[in-house]
Design a protein around this motif. Structure first.
Motif, PDB file in Angstrom:
ATOM      1  N   PRO A   4      27.713  52.059  48.086  1.00 52.36           N
ATOM      2  CA  PRO A   4      25.798  51.255  48.531  1.00 52.36           C
ATOM      3  C   PRO A   4      25.625  50.116  47.839  1.00 52.36           C
ATOM      4  O   PRO A   4      25.887  49.421  47.604  1.00 52.36           O
ATOM      5  N   ASP A   5      24.350  49.435  48.743  1.00 50.23           N
ATOM      6  CA  ASP A   5      24.087  48.074  48.689  1.00 50.23           C
ATOM      7  C   ASP A   5      23.321  47.579  47.820  1.00 50.23           C
ATOM      8  O   ASP A   5      23.760  46.868  46.812  1.00 50.23           O
ATOM      9  N   ASN A   6      23.199  48.455  46.626  1.00 49.75           N
ATOM     10  CA  ASN A   6      22.056  48.566  45.933  1.00 49.75           C
ATOM     11  C   ASN A   6      23.247  48.638  44.818  1.00 49.75           C
ATOM     12  O   ASN A   6      22.630  47.638  43.628  1.00 49.75           O
ATOM     13  N   LEU A   7      24.200  49.027  44.948  1.00 49.69           N
ATOM     14  CA  LEU A   7      25.298  49.747  44.036  1.00 49.69           C
ATOM     15  C   LEU A   7      26.256  47.925  44.142  1.00 49.69           C
ATOM     16  O   LEU A   7      26.672  47.357  42.709  1.00 49.69           O
ATOM     17  N   GLN A   8      25.977  47.381  45.424  1.00 55.66           N
ATOM     18  CA  GLN A   8      27.136  46.389  45.339  1.00 55.66           C
ATOM     19  C   GLN A   8      26.791  45.262  44.813  1.00 55.66           C
ATOM     20  O   GLN A   8      27.292  44.357  44.047  1.00 55.66           O
ATOM     21  N   ASN A   9      25.172  45.050  44.609  1.00 56.10           N
ATOM     22  CA  ASN A   9      24.556  44.219  43.974  1.00 56.10           C
ATOM     23  C   ASN A   9      24.303  43.853  42.886  1.00 56.10           C
ATOM     24  O   ASN A   9      24.862  43.137  41.814  1.00 56.10           O
ATOM     25  N   LEU A  10      24.544  46.131  42.048  1.00 51.13           N
ATOM     26  CA  LEU A  10      24.781  45.283  40.343  1.00 51.13           C
ATOM     27  C   LEU A  10      25.957  45.800  39.912  1.00 51.13           C
ATOM     28  O   LEU A  10      26.285  44.886  39.084  1.00 51.13           O
ATOM     29  N   VAL A  11      27.170  46.117  40.552  1.00 55.45           N
ATOM     30  CA  VAL A  11      28.270  45.244  40.483  1.00 55.45           C
ATOM     31  C   VAL A  11      28.572  44.230  40.733  1.00 55.45           C
ATOM     32  O   VAL A  11      29.693  43.295  39.925  1.00 55.45           O
ATOM     33  N   PHE A  12      28.527  43.228  41.759  1.00 53.26           N
ATOM     34  CA  PHE A  12      28.891  42.383  41.584  1.00 53.26           C
ATOM     35  C   PHE A  12      28.422  41.413  40.831  1.00 53.26           C
ATOM     36  O   PHE A  12      29.160  40.426  40.125  1.00 53.26           O
ATOM     37  N   VAL A  13      27.059  41.432  40.343  1.00 51.29           N
ATOM     38  CA  VAL A  13      26.083  40.746  39.331  1.00 51.29           C
ATOM     39  C   VAL A  13      26.770  41.084  37.471  1.00 51.29           C
ATOM     40  O   VAL A  13      27.370  40.341  37.355  1.00 51.29           O
ATOM     41  N   LEU A  14      27.464  42.409  37.640  1.00 48.82           N
ATOM     42  CA  LEU A  14      28.742  42.619  36.187  1.00 48.82           C
ATOM     43  C   LEU A  14      29.932  41.629  36.678  1.00 48.82           C
ATOM     44  O   LEU A  14      30.229  41.310  34.909  1.00 48.82           O
ATOM     45  N   LEU A  15      30.360  41.590  37.027  1.00 51.40           N
ATOM     46  CA  LEU A  15      32.116  41.428  37.152  1.00 51.40           C
ATOM     47  C   LEU A  15      31.815  39.948  37.591  1.00 51.40           C
ATOM     48  O   LEU A  15      32.755  39.370  36.613  1.00 51.40           O
ATOM     49  N   PHE A  16      29.975  39.216  37.934  1.00 48.50           N
ATOM     50  CA  PHE A  16      30.093  37.614  38.534  1.00 48.50           C
ATOM     51  C   PHE A  16      30.228  37.261  36.648  1.00 48.50           C
ATOM     52  O   PHE A  16      30.493  36.377  36.031  1.00 48.50           O
ATOM     53  N   MET A  17      28.999  38.727  35.702  1.00 50.03           N
ATOM     54  CA  MET A  17      28.556  37.675  34.256  1.00 50.03           C
ATOM     55  C   MET A  17      30.464  37.591  33.715  1.00 50.03           C
ATOM     56  O   MET A  17      30.341  37.061  32.852  1.00 50.03           O
ATOM     57  N   GLY A  18      30.911  39.148  33.774  1.00 53.11           N
ATOM     58  CA  GLY A  18      31.910  39.624  32.502  1.00 53.11           C
ATOM     59  C   GLY A  18      33.173  37.508  33.050  1.00 53.11           C
ATOM     60  O   GLY A  18      33.318  36.988  32.268  1.00 53.11           O
ATOM     61  N   PHE A  19      33.417  37.430  34.605  1.00 53.99           N
ATOM     62  CA  PHE A  19      34.532  36.372  34.941  1.00 53.99           C
ATOM     63  C   PHE A  19      33.765  35.322  34.742  1.00 53.99           C
ATOM     64  O   PHE A  19      34.395  34.101  34.615  1.00 53.99           O
TER      65      PHE A  19
END
Length: 520
Positions: free
Chosen positions: A213-228
């Protein structure tokens, strides 16, 4: 394509076996020979993978999959495509260079050589892992060898502080990664309307096909981007790299600069698993890339130490790669991949040259250098060749990479394309200004001790020069490997359900793999 022979596992096991053998050998010389042999065999195995790879297949090849933790559906799952493939021989060849460059280093021990091999194995695992938990395991396994290599083999009194800072920052970056991986796995089970943990999945290919879902996509994208972003590194998470460059041995800093695990993971996981979020926030990626590019270059201009200057220059080029990714077109993604392959090689060799200078003079501070071109003509000659290559001079591998990056950026975001050109000018100014004073100016305060380049060092630099020229004169030989995989990656981002007709036109996109220019 499943591999009947576990080639990727062998690639990872060879350096690990070398590290274990070093533990039972009697002398440092024997440890060095074992380490160099293991690294050489790893390089040969990686070159065989390149030879056996089918560039016309955009999917995963040499796939290995075995149950690891069946109750949680976690597998030992390896495979590479055209995006990941060339990072394997790059890692292997730079490990060989690092071992040869540190052959005469003072204070070296068997543990040093073993840790370099363990670091190589973990890095190869990061590039090969297709299970997200396995990826995170390899990601974390890069930390212990780097912690000890940074903290033990240096005379700098701040080495332990720097090693601890790097470890803590990296561990903090792993927290959002773990959270994002859990969200993806739970979402897979939720989409199947099953009970946990029956249908959890950590398989990268499976998660690519699982609706998010779009709301989870935004959250997952931010989390992955922060970690990487921590390991990329991107501003403002970059502060550990200049400190590591000053306190750790030059060959270790060269390896750290060349690994670029954070940028690879952004391409492989962050953007691929959350395509809608990646497209929606591509402008933000471009802005972060532009800030990192300009900020890193401006800080590099202020440095009077060659190792810190190279560290900030490397950070600046991380921003350039992110600008290429934000372009969301074939020129941008292929330019980013070529830049990761070519510039990281050049940057690593320049850091090795800084280490050679440190070994002979005891310092790389500008106020103590001068007249090096006359005192060390061979070292100076190689230095200027690699500086020219790093600035994107024609004939070097950075030139076609930067050309593709700038063209892609100008096509998608003209302002970012101009920013990329400004960054290139600033990079040239900092490197050329330092080089003129250190190598062509009046003799410095430090007297050169020892000979010019040793034969072993000349072999390392000559081999690196051949690779740089190969990437510049025959760029299609590298582009051909990632062409299909890059097309598949870009199509996934741009060819999404619900993004049709007027919506695509509003985003400036065309279905397929071409992004049209934007105005403004």
């Amino acid at each position: 394509m499943t591999s009947p022979i576990p080639l990727l596992s062998l690639l990872i096991l060879i350096p690990l076996a070398g590290a274990l053998l070093i533990g039972v050998c009697a002398s440092l010389r024997a440890a060095k020979l074992i380490g160099l042999t293991a690294a050489g065999l790893t390089l040969l195995a990686s070159l065989y993978l390149v030879y056996a790879f089918n560039p016309d297949d955009g999917g995963m090849q040499f796939v290995e999959q075995y149950p690891w933790i069946p109750s949680l559906h976690i597998d030992y799952f390896l495979g590479v495509d055209g995006i990941a493939l060339l990072f394997l021989p790059l890692t292997a060849v730079l490990t060989v260079f690092a071992l040869l460059a540190s052959w005469h280093s003072h204070g070296q021990s068997r543990l040093y050589v073993a840790l370099v091999l363990v670091l190589e194995a973990a890095t190869l695992g990061v590039f090969s892992a297709l299970d997200l938990v396995l990826f995170l395991v390899f990601w974390q396994l890069t930390l212990p060898p780097l912690f000890f290599l940074i903290g033990l083999w240096s005379a700098d009194p701040l080495r332990r502080h720097t090693a601890s800072k790097y470890l803590l920052i990296s561990l903090c970056g792993s927290v959002p990664l773990l959270l994002a991986i859990i969200i993806l796995a739970v979402n897979h089970a939720t989409q199947l309307n099953s009970n946990l943990p029956t249908d959890l999945s950590f398989s990268f290919p499976v998660l690519l096909e699982t609706p998010l879902p779009d709301n989870l996509q935004n959250l997952v994208f931010v989390l992955l981007f922060m970690g990487f972003a921590v390991k990329a590194p991107l501003v403002p998470l970059h502060t550990w790299l200049p400190q590591v460059a000053m306190t750790s041995p030059a060959p270790i800093t060269a390896l750290l600069i060349s690994m670029k695990l954070g940028l690879y993971a952004i391409i492989r996981f962050a953007m691929a698993l959350t395509p809608s979020a990646a497209v929606e926030y591509d402008w933000l990626l471009g802005i972060i890339g532009a800030i990192t590019l300009i900020y890193g270059a401006l800080l590099a201009l202020q440095q009077t130490n060659l190792r810190r200057l190279l560290a900030f220059a490397s950070i600046s080029h991380v921003g350039l790669v992110l600008i290429g990714l934000a372009s969301l077109n074939m020129q941008g993604i292929q330019g980013a991949l070529l830049h990761l392959l070519n510039f990281t090689l050049v940057a690593a060799v320049l850091m090795l040259l800084a280490g050679f200078l440190q070994h002979r003079l005891g310092s790389t501070d500008l106020h103590q250098l001068g007249g090096l071109a006359q005192a060390l003509p061979k070292l100076s000659g190689f230095y200027f060749v690699f500086v020219a290559a790093s600035l994107g001079s024609p004939g070097g591998g950075v030139f076609p990479a930067d050309l593709l990056l700038v063209l892609g950026a100008l096509q998608a975001h003209p302002s970012l394309g101009i920013t990329a050109l400004v960054g290139a000018i600033l990079s040239a100014a900092c490197l050329l200004g330092f080089s003129r004073r250190a190598f062509l100016g009046a003799a410095g305060a430090l007297a050169v001790t020892g000979q010019d380049l040793r034969p072993r060092e000349q072999v390392v630099l000559a081999a690196a020069l051949v690779l740089v020229l190969w990437g510049g004169l025959v760029p299609n030989s590298l582009q051909g490997f990632n062409q299909k995989a890059a097309e598949a990656w870009l199509t996934r981002l741009l060819d999404q359900p619900g993004m049709q007709g007027d919506e695509l036109a509003g985003l400036g996109l065309e279905r397929g793999v071409v992004r049209q220019p934007r105005s403004g």
